[in-house]
Design a protein around this motif. Sequence first.
Motif, PDB file in Angstrom:
ATOM      1  N   ASP A 268     -11.000   3.879   6.668  1.00  0.00           N
ATOM      2  CA  ASP A 268     -12.606   3.053   6.269  1.00  0.00           C
ATOM      3  C   ASP A 268     -12.812   1.799   7.214  1.00  0.00           C
ATOM      4  O   ASP A 268     -14.106   1.548   7.356  1.00  0.00           O
ATOM      5  CB  ASP A 268     -11.938   2.622   5.222  1.00  0.00           C
ATOM      6  N   HIS A 269     -11.293   1.692   7.747  1.00  0.00           N
ATOM      7  CA  HIS A 269     -11.652   0.050   8.039  1.00  0.00           C
ATOM      8  C   HIS A 269     -11.470   0.419   9.986  1.00  0.00           C
ATOM      9  O   HIS A 269     -11.526  -0.724  11.055  1.00  0.00           O
ATOM     10  CB  HIS A 269     -10.984  -1.347   7.911  1.00  0.00           C
TER      11      HIS A 269
ATOM     12  N   TYR B  51       0.756  -0.949  -0.137  1.00  0.00           N
ATOM     13  CA  TYR B  51      -0.314   0.045  -0.050  1.00  0.00           C
ATOM     14  C   TYR B  51       1.301   1.403  -0.194  1.00  0.00           C
ATOM     15  O   TYR B  51       1.571   1.405   0.927  1.00  0.00           O
ATOM     16  CB  TYR B  51      -0.812   0.003   1.571  1.00  0.00           C
TER      17      TYR B  51
ATOM     18  N   SER C  99      -7.156   3.635   3.722  1.00  0.00           N
ATOM     19  CA  SER C  99      -7.872   2.123   4.500  1.00  0.00           C
ATOM     20  C   SER C  99      -8.233   2.158   5.854  1.00  0.00           C
ATOM     21  O   SER C  99      -9.332   1.641   7.077  1.00  0.00           O
ATOM     22  CB  SER C  99      -7.135   0.496   3.781  1.00  0.00           C
TER      23      SER C  99
ATOM     24  N   GLN D 122      -3.639   4.609  -0.329  1.00  0.00           N
ATOM     25  CA  GLN D 122      -3.924   3.939   0.118  1.00  0.00           C
ATOM     26  C   GLN D 122      -4.394   3.459   1.935  1.00  0.00           C
ATOM     27  O   GLN D 122      -4.874   3.272   2.475  1.00  0.00           O
ATOM     28  CB  GLN D 122      -3.125   2.394  -0.548  1.00  0.00           C
TER      29      GLN D 122
END
Length: 453
Positions: free
Chosen positions: A14-15, A3, A11, A7
Amino acid sequence: MAYDHAQLQKSAHDHLWMHFARHTDADIPVIVRGDGVYIYDDQGKRYLDALAGLFVSQLGHGRTDLAEAAAAQAKELAFMPLWSYAHPQAIKLAERVAGYAPGDLNRVFFTSGGGEAVETAWKLAKNYFKLTGKPMKHKVISRSIAYHGTTQGALSITGLPGLKQQFEPLVPSTFRVPNTNFYRAPERADDLEAFGRWAADQIAVAIENEGPDTVAAVFLEPVQNAGGCFPPPPGYFQRVREICDEYDVLLVSDEVICAFGRLGYMFGAERFGYQPDMITCAKGLTSGYAPLGAMIATDRLMEPFLRDGNAFLHGYTFGGHPVSTAVANANLDAFENEGILDNVRANEDAFRATLERLLDLPIVGDVRGEGYFFGIELVKDKATKETFSAEECERILFGFVSKQLYAEGLYCRADDRGDPVVQLAPPLICTQEHFDEMEQILRVVLDKAGSLI
């Protein structure tokens, strides 16, 4: 799949649910590697790790010996619980830890981390008194502003209302007494030893108020973390020991931070010359190369569980994990072979003196701590010791100091649990060059912060 920075950021946003963190749209610091006392982010920038990760990385980063110990053990035996079974690494480590611990603290109960160790100690205290004919002894006394963990029991023992209110009702029967912050002493402010005697005596007052037949334990850190490193005044712990003996109350030394070299000794109780009934520890036991904690108890507390078919019905799946205990044994090998405790004791006065240079800044009210564990209290007015308002903490401590220290290449902690402080607890391998680097960055940032008041 590798990544890139963008990225990783997407990520993470988002998570990843981060711990004790506000989630905003701002970039999240992403640390990708460590080497010695430094850590590096995903864009290659270097930071001095002045908090040892989270009071954890005693030996610093990038140790191949500890990584290899983990790999070797994982190949041989990756997992085995301690539920009526044992394995060699846990047996060896238990004997070793008991050998370091003061007095007859010979029984080692492994956990996954510090909060679990505190939870274990409280459960053992209640269970012990039930088995020895004092079933009403279940209450716990701890100090104001003290942090003892996030599990329901440990959080109940914690003395920080702001961390607790969201999760109430918690476990009942915990009570607070004054801490040992001499800088803001409410009594005996002109005599450190007298202040310590007064603070210790408040434990006796609390026991009497609750009823001696109902109090099981007192939980105290050798040097209290939250609030910014409160050392014990001379004689404080000796008086606490007398009080605990008088009322048959167990003294628990919560050393999740203070054990394994942070204060220049394997255990803080040794540094300050007192004998606890239990020690809780974690963090530095493995220098962070694997998760592990422990509750260490005296032979007296084990005795009821050795007869009448009794068992301590408590445990954790990963407590005493083979890989973690193998890493801990390798970590303690390094402590012994590399003179880690000697390094802390040889350099702690220089560390203190270097940080005390900052007392010439108007915003710096106090520098306090022991070993490689210090807090710098920030004030609005040095003469009156006036502290920041909530708005000033938000704007200056978090909005500027915390972010700017990191931007300048220093990873540490700006905290307002209690009064606003900057906390420093670097790896135990640090020397004068690292102390100077910390002081130089702190000076630049705190000087600018003073102009924002």
